[in-house]
Design a protein around this motif. Sequence first.
Motif, mmCIF file in Angstrom:
data_model
loop_
_atom_site.group_PDB
_atom_site.id
_atom_site.type_symbol
_atom_site.label_atom_id
_atom_site.label_comp_id
_atom_site.label_asym_id
_atom_site.label_seq_id
_atom_site.Cartn_x
_atom_site.Cartn_y
_atom_site.Cartn_z
ATOM 1 N N HIS A 95 28.329 8.049 81.136
ATOM 2 C CA HIS A 95 29.533 8.070 81.953
ATOM 3 C C HIS A 95 30.359 6.831 81.617
ATOM 4 O O HIS A 95 29.932 5.702 81.834
ATOM 5 N N ALA A 96 31.545 7.053 81.073
ATOM 6 C CA ALA A 96 32.448 5.959 80.706
ATOM 7 C C ALA A 96 33.601 5.922 81.692
ATOM 8 O O ALA A 96 34.382 6.873 81.781
ATOM 9 N N HIS A 97 33.704 4.824 82.448
ATOM 10 C CA HIS A 97 34.781 4.660 83.419
ATOM 11 C C HIS A 97 35.986 4.066 82.686
ATOM 12 O O HIS A 97 35.958 2.929 82.209
ATOM 13 N N LEU A 98 37.034 4.861 82.659
ATOM 14 C CA LEU A 98 38.204 4.536 81.837
ATOM 15 C C LEU A 98 39.376 4.111 82.711
ATOM 16 O O LEU A 98 39.830 4.865 83.582
ATOM 17 N N TYR A 99 39.834 2.889 82.475
ATOM 18 C CA TYR A 99 41.062 2.421 83.128
ATOM 19 C C TYR A 99 42.225 2.651 82.161
ATOM 20 O O TYR A 99 42.177 2.246 81.008
ATOM 21 N N ILE A 100 43.284 3.295 82.649
ATOM 22 C CA ILE A 100 44.402 3.677 81.779
ATOM 23 C C ILE A 100 45.601 2.759 81.975
ATOM 24 O O ILE A 100 46.184 2.257 81.016
ATOM 25 N N GLY A 101 45.976 2.495 83.197
ATOM 26 C CA GLY A 101 47.112 1.619 83.454
ATOM 27 C C GLY A 101 48.443 2.331 83.309
ATOM 28 O O GLY A 101 48.514 3.551 83.104
ATOM 29 N N ASN A 102 49.503 1.569 83.393
ATOM 30 C CA ASN A 102 50.858 2.114 83.296
ATOM 31 C C ASN A 102 51.399 1.958 81.874
ATOM 32 O O ASN A 102 51.047 1.006 81.174
ATOM 33 N N PRO A 103 52.266 2.858 81.452
ATOM 34 C CA PRO A 103 52.822 2.745 80.085
ATOM 35 C C PRO A 103 53.807 1.590 79.989
ATOM 36 O O PRO A 103 54.538 1.286 80.930
ATOM 37 N N TYR A 104 53.823 0.954 78.827
ATOM 38 C CA TYR A 104 54.761 -0.128 78.554
ATOM 39 C C TYR A 104 55.977 0.436 77.817
ATOM 40 O O TYR A 104 55.894 1.463 77.132
ATOM 41 N N GLU A 105 57.080 -0.261 77.956
ATOM 42 C CA GLU A 105 58.282 0.130 77.229
ATOM 43 C C GLU A 105 58.981 -1.121 76.710
ATOM 44 O O GLU A 105 58.716 -2.246 77.151
ATOM 45 N N TRP A 106 59.873 -0.883 75.742
ATOM 46 C CA TRP A 106 60.643 -1.986 75.186
ATOM 47 C C TRP A 106 61.733 -2.412 76.167
ATOM 48 O O TRP A 106 62.498 -1.580 76.651
ATOM 49 N N ALA A 107 61.798 -3.699 76.452
ATOM 50 C CA ALA A 107 62.988 -4.235 77.101
ATOM 51 C C ALA A 107 64.053 -4.411 76.020
ATOM 52 O O ALA A 107 65.187 -3.955 76.168
ATOM 53 N N ASN A 108 63.648 -5.019 74.899
ATOM 54 C CA ASN A 108 64.492 -5.083 73.706
ATOM 55 C C ASN A 108 63.694 -5.700 72.561
ATOM 56 O O ASN A 108 62.736 -6.443 72.792
ATOM 57 N N LEU A 109 64.081 -5.348 71.374
ATOM 58 C CA LEU A 109 63.553 -5.947 70.144
ATOM 59 C C LEU A 109 64.757 -6.410 69.344
ATOM 60 O O LEU A 109 65.524 -5.599 68.828
ATOM 61 N N LYS A 110 64.917 -7.716 69.265
ATOM 62 C CA LYS A 110 66.097 -8.278 68.609
ATOM 63 C C LYS A 110 65.762 -8.830 67.233
ATOM 64 O O LYS A 110 64.606 -9.145 66.941
ATOM 65 N N ASN A 111 66.790 -8.934 66.420
ATOM 66 C CA ASN A 111 66.624 -9.510 65.092
ATOM 67 C C ASN A 111 66.536 -11.020 65.192
ATOM 68 O O ASN A 111 67.384 -11.670 65.815
ATOM 69 N N GLY A 112 65.482 -11.580 64.586
ATOM 70 C CA GLY A 112 65.324 -13.022 64.573
ATOM 71 C C GLY A 112 66.059 -13.656 63.412
ATOM 72 O O GLY A 112 67.052 -14.372 63.591
ATOM 73 N N ASN A 113 65.618 -13.346 62.182
ATOM 74 C CA ASN A 113 66.269 -13.943 61.000
ATOM 75 C C ASN A 113 66.324 -12.984 59.821
ATOM 76 O O ASN A 113 66.606 -13.405 58.698
ATOM 77 N N VAL A 114 66.054 -11.703 60.040
ATOM 78 C CA VAL A 114 66.015 -10.738 58.935
ATOM 79 C C VAL A 114 67.433 -10.434 58.474
ATOM 80 O O VAL A 114 68.339 -10.211 59.288
ATOM 81 N N GLN A 130 65.413 -0.275 73.085
ATOM 82 C CA GLN A 130 65.778 -0.650 74.443
ATOM 83 C C GLN A 130 65.442 0.489 75.392
ATOM 84 O O GLN A 130 65.889 1.622 75.202
ATOM 85 N N LYS A 131 64.601 0.188 76.397
ATOM 86 C CA LYS A 131 64.181 1.171 77.391
ATOM 87 C C LYS A 131 63.548 2.400 76.735
ATOM 88 O O LYS A 131 63.751 3.527 77.183
ATOM 89 N N LYS A 132 62.811 2.169 75.659
ATOM 90 C CA LYS A 132 62.075 3.224 74.979
ATOM 91 C C LYS A 132 60.580 2.901 75.054
ATOM 92 O O LYS A 132 60.204 1.727 75.105
ATOM 93 N N PRO A 133 59.717 3.931 75.071
ATOM 94 C CA PRO A 133 58.279 3.669 75.128
ATOM 95 C C PRO A 133 57.823 2.790 73.965
ATOM 96 O O PRO A 133 58.251 2.970 72.819
ATOM 97 N N PHE A 134 56.979 1.828 74.291
ATOM 98 C CA PHE A 134 56.444 0.957 73.250
ATOM 99 C C PHE A 134 55.416 1.732 72.430
ATOM 100 O O PHE A 134 54.565 2.446 72.963
ATOM 101 N N SER A 135 55.475 1.599 71.110
ATOM 102 C CA SER A 135 54.564 2.317 70.217
ATOM 103 C C SER A 135 54.072 1.387 69.124
ATOM 104 O O SER A 135 54.878 0.817 68.379
ATOM 105 N N TYR A 136 52.743 1.255 69.041
ATOM 106 C CA TYR A 136 52.156 0.464 67.965
ATOM 107 C C TYR A 136 52.532 1.038 66.602
ATOM 108 O O TYR A 136 52.915 0.320 65.681
ATOM 109 N N SER A 137 52.401 2.371 66.475
ATOM 110 C CA SER A 137 52.641 3.003 65.168
ATOM 111 C C SER A 137 54.094 2.845 64.737
ATOM 112 O O SER A 137 54.389 2.629 63.560
#
Length: 416
Positions: A95-114, A130-137
Amino acid sequence: MLNDSLIVHRKSKIAHLLLLFFFCQNTLAQNSFSLQLIPTDKDTSFLQKNLEYQTLFFDSISLKSELKQVLIQLYSQSFLEASIDKLEKKDTIFHAHLYIGNPYEWANLKNGNVEKTFLSQVGFLEKLYQKKPFSYSELANLQEKLLDYAENNGYPFASVWLDSIRIFEQKIEAQIFMDKGKTVTLDSLKMTGDAKISKTYLSNYLGLKEGSLYSKKKVLQIRDRIRELPFLKEKSPPTVTFLENKATINLFLDKKKASRFDFLIGFLPNNNNEDNRLLLTGNFEAEMENQFGLGEKIHASFERLRPSTQELEVAFAYPYILDLPFGVDVQFNQYKFDSTFSDVIFDFGVQYLLEGGNYLKVFWNNASSNLLSVDTNRIKQGRIPNNLDVTNSTFGLEYSWQKLDYRFNPRKGWSF
């Protein structure tokens, strides 16, 4: 790159889980056992809708791997706090007790020096983060695209990372930075082996000219491009040597037999000869490639299977004249039928050569048919000969483009 602070408050639980795994490995029976996931903050319908996982296992290593995959699935769906809080074994069921939590989203991802050129090439826009679900992939894909573009445009040692990361109320904001590293240009091609081939031809054919920006993509294509040359073969894969801001491509090439000669000789009775001597007939065909180490191609064929009837064909192609991306293509064909008529076709083209054997060609074609003798009695009777003196000239444009995995025996790709 995201740092571990995203889920730092869950680290102690994951460490506890790993300890449980090590202890469980010594207590598992040889028989199969099953896994049951128990969500602690969601209902079971969430698992059915969002997760795919196995439930039957024969060893603890497989179960451990499956639980990691469950967490990876949740992370990819923006549930960055997901963790296994407890693992219990009752009989043959874990029996594996799984904590899921709430989904994260982007507040913003800005350009640093690219540089803006890099961002436009990979399709980066700040409003997409901006205001989009955060995705590792998605983040990893952005990083990979930036690195690919850099590696193919003279920056093989570039690096990309996230900085100024801030997390609040299941939202993430960050800036993307890039260190291009030093600019690397191609120094030269270094060849080892008994292959007889001009470096000028090879560098133009591979698209690896001295002084051009280093391109990882072109280096990776070398093996496939060499396989498509009928007169070269690889002894071993190519390597790259970096020295300061120069790159040397090391090629290990041997020659491969590509020329061929075919001939057939026969004799026929010559009824037109008073002493009944035999008539020598036959055909001859020769195909010669890279005889002078310049990538040139020569084709010649001659056929005479009937008395006074013969056909001659000659073709010649020479690429990269004077180290320029231009080549010439010449063909000549003559067919003579008895003493009646002779057809001559001449074709001359100038090619603009692209990488990998693709080309754009402008050509001129001249076709003529000439009578060798005229039956005047037939004309006096008002009957026109079957063949007349005719000359046609044609100008044209020819284009060849292909992207095949292997030109001579393709499994995927296209050709136009």
